[in-house]
Design a protein around this motif. Structure first.
Motif, short mmCIF file in Angstrom:
data_model
loop_
_atom_site.label_atom_id
_atom_site.label_comp_id
_atom_site.label_asym_id
_atom_site.label_seq_id
_atom_site.Cartn_x
_atom_site.Cartn_y
_atom_site.Cartn_z
N LEU A 156 14.27 62.80 -28.32
CA LEU A 156 15.48 63.43 -28.86
C LEU A 156 15.14 64.27 -30.09
O LEU A 156 15.64 65.40 -30.25
N LEU A 164 25.02 59.61 -26.84
CA LEU A 164 24.40 60.71 -27.58
C LEU A 164 25.42 61.82 -27.72
O LEU A 164 26.14 62.14 -26.78
N ARG A 210 14.07 58.06 -28.70
CA ARG A 210 14.39 58.68 -29.99
C ARG A 210 13.39 59.78 -30.35
O ARG A 210 13.76 60.81 -30.93
N PHE A 248 23.38 53.68 -25.18
CA PHE A 248 23.55 54.70 -26.23
C PHE A 248 24.58 55.74 -25.80
O PHE A 248 24.63 56.13 -24.64
N GLU A 291 13.28 52.57 -26.23
CA GLU A 291 14.23 53.24 -27.13
C GLU A 291 13.48 54.14 -28.11
O GLU A 291 13.91 55.26 -28.40
N PRO A 317 24.12 53.68 -30.84
CA PRO A 317 23.67 52.58 -29.98
C PRO A 317 24.80 51.55 -29.85
O PRO A 317 24.87 50.61 -30.62
N VAL A 319 22.90 59.65 -32.36
CA VAL A 319 22.73 58.52 -31.44
C VAL A 319 23.62 57.37 -31.88
O VAL A 319 23.51 56.91 -33.01
#
Ligand SMILES: [Zn+2]
Length: 409
Positions: free
Chosen positions: A305, A217, A302, A215, A298, A320, A318
């Motif tokens: 986040l 970010l 998330r 990822f 994941e 990916p 994000v």
């Protein structure tokens, strides 16, 4: 005459390549398509030309060195790895695989053996992905997983594109990257972990890989002055990322023993002393033996986040951008490697690869397998990365024996 690996010659070749782009601590730094990478490629090519190998290179810089067989129509048996390194690289990651392949061809020459099928030795471009992302770029493009144009347009942290770097380093070849006519793909690699040393295994039979999810970010806060802006009015993107990094670490810890989570690259804007940071980018990845478990990691990421974004009043986007695996390597080739190791009285252990490798890209296209040799103390991507002369030579011998059986005489 039974072809035999010359351990000293193989070791000397590894040391000769390590001397290109040396780091003060005894490692190597040869980021993809730098002058150092080009110099290592040139030395490798000179060695190959001494053996009379036919050299082909594609437009993404992958090198293919072909030794003719007696049956020109037969599909080639292919093997190799990569010569590029990370900034804090050691002497063996990737290099051992390319040079063990070279030693296989030298040993066949010494023994006067011409195989039935042709043999092809490969140096993949930008396996490490340190300078240009994603990793395994050369094999990815050759496998059709990444369009050539997209790869060529990728830039490094200084804005230099892959296309430009290929031209400047003299590594842009004429071939269109594409899957090649191979009957099998084999890659020798160092383990990069402590398991073989701990268990006394001399040859690792890599039966598959972890599943990894990558990822980028982008955390967006609000620019402000570090003096007048009270603490409770700040939307500091770097402070938010500090929390993200710890959350990533926690997700990795929760996933042990088969899970990993890492954050290894950061970019901060404006990265100035008087400013509260307002844009911070971070690359991170999660990986696990099980794809479902990696997907669950994941989901945890998330969730973390979302919590951090809400609490700090920042936005977190994000991207990916890549995944790999889980790959199951060819069981027939795995059995062949296991048998060849046993024939040499070498102990084996089945392994799961935790790192990405070019073989991951080859596995869907051609029967593929990897073999590991031990890494002393499991240290890798570090100048202290080490495997002994005998450890590398044993792996090369198993590679040679397997190649000979696959290619026939
Ligand atoms: Zn590698």
């Amino acid at each position: 005459m039974i072809p035999t690996i010359d351990a000293d010659r193989l070791w000397q070749s590894i040391m000769d390549i390590a001397a290109i782009g040396p780091t003060p601590e005894g490692g190597s730094c040869r980021l993809a398509l730098t002058a150092e990478d080009a110099a290592a490629r040139a030395l490798f090519l000179r060695w190959c030309q001494t053996l009379g190998l036919h050299h082909e290179q594609d437009a993404i810089g992958n090198m293919f060195l072909r030794r003719a067989g007696t049956d020109a129509a037969a599909a080639a048996v292919a093997f190799g790895s990569h010569l590029d390194t990370v900034p804090t690289g050691g002497r063996f990651d990737g290099i051992a695989g390319v040079l063990a392949g070279l030693e296989v061809l030298r040993a066949l020459d010494d023994a006067g053996i011409r195989t039935r099928a042709p043999l092809e030795l490969v140096n993949w471009m930008n396996e490490e992905g340190s300078r240009f992302r994603p990793a395994m770029m050369g094999s990815r493009v050759a496998a059709g997983e990444l369009p050539l144009e997209a790869a060529l347009a990728t830039t490094d942290d200084h804005g230099v594109s892959v296309a430009r770097a290929l031209l400047d380093s003299g590594q842009a070849g004429p071939l269109t990257p594409a899957p090649r006519d191979w009957s099998a793909w084999l890659e020798l690699h160092i383990e990069q972990g402590p398991v073989m040393e701990a268990t006394g295994a001399e040859i690792g039979i890599v039966v598959g890989t972890m599943h990894a999810r990558y990822f980028q970010l982008t955390v967006t806060g609000e620019p402000s002055h570090v003096g007048p802006t009270e603490m409770n009015r700040r939307h500091d993107s770097l402070a938010a990322v500090a929390e993200v990094i710890l959350a990533v670490e926690q997700i990795g810890l929760s996933g042990e023993p088969y899970g990993r989570a890492s954050a290894g690259w950061i970019e901060n804007v404006p990265n100035a002393r008087g400013n509260v940071p307002h844009i911070t980018r971070l690359h991170c990845d999660v990986r696990h033996n099980s794809a479902n478990a990696a997907i669950a990691m994941e989901a945890s990421l998330r969730q973390a986040l979302a919590d951090i974004a809400l609490r700090r009043g920042v936005r977190i986007d994000v991207d990916p951008y890549a995944t790999f695996g889980p790959i199951v390597f060819d069981t027939g080739l795995g059995a062949l490697l296991r048998q060849k190791a046993a024939d040499r009285q070498l102990s084996t252990r089945d392994m799961i690869a935790a790192a990405g490798h070019d073989s991951v890209l080859m596995a869907p296209l051609v029967p593929s397998a990897m073999l590991f040799v031990p890494s002393v103390a499991g240290i890798t991507h570090n100048p202290k990365e080490y495997s002994t002369k005998d450890q590398v030579a044993r792996g090369a011998q198993v590679l040679l024996d397997a190649v000979l059986e696959l290619a026939g005489v």
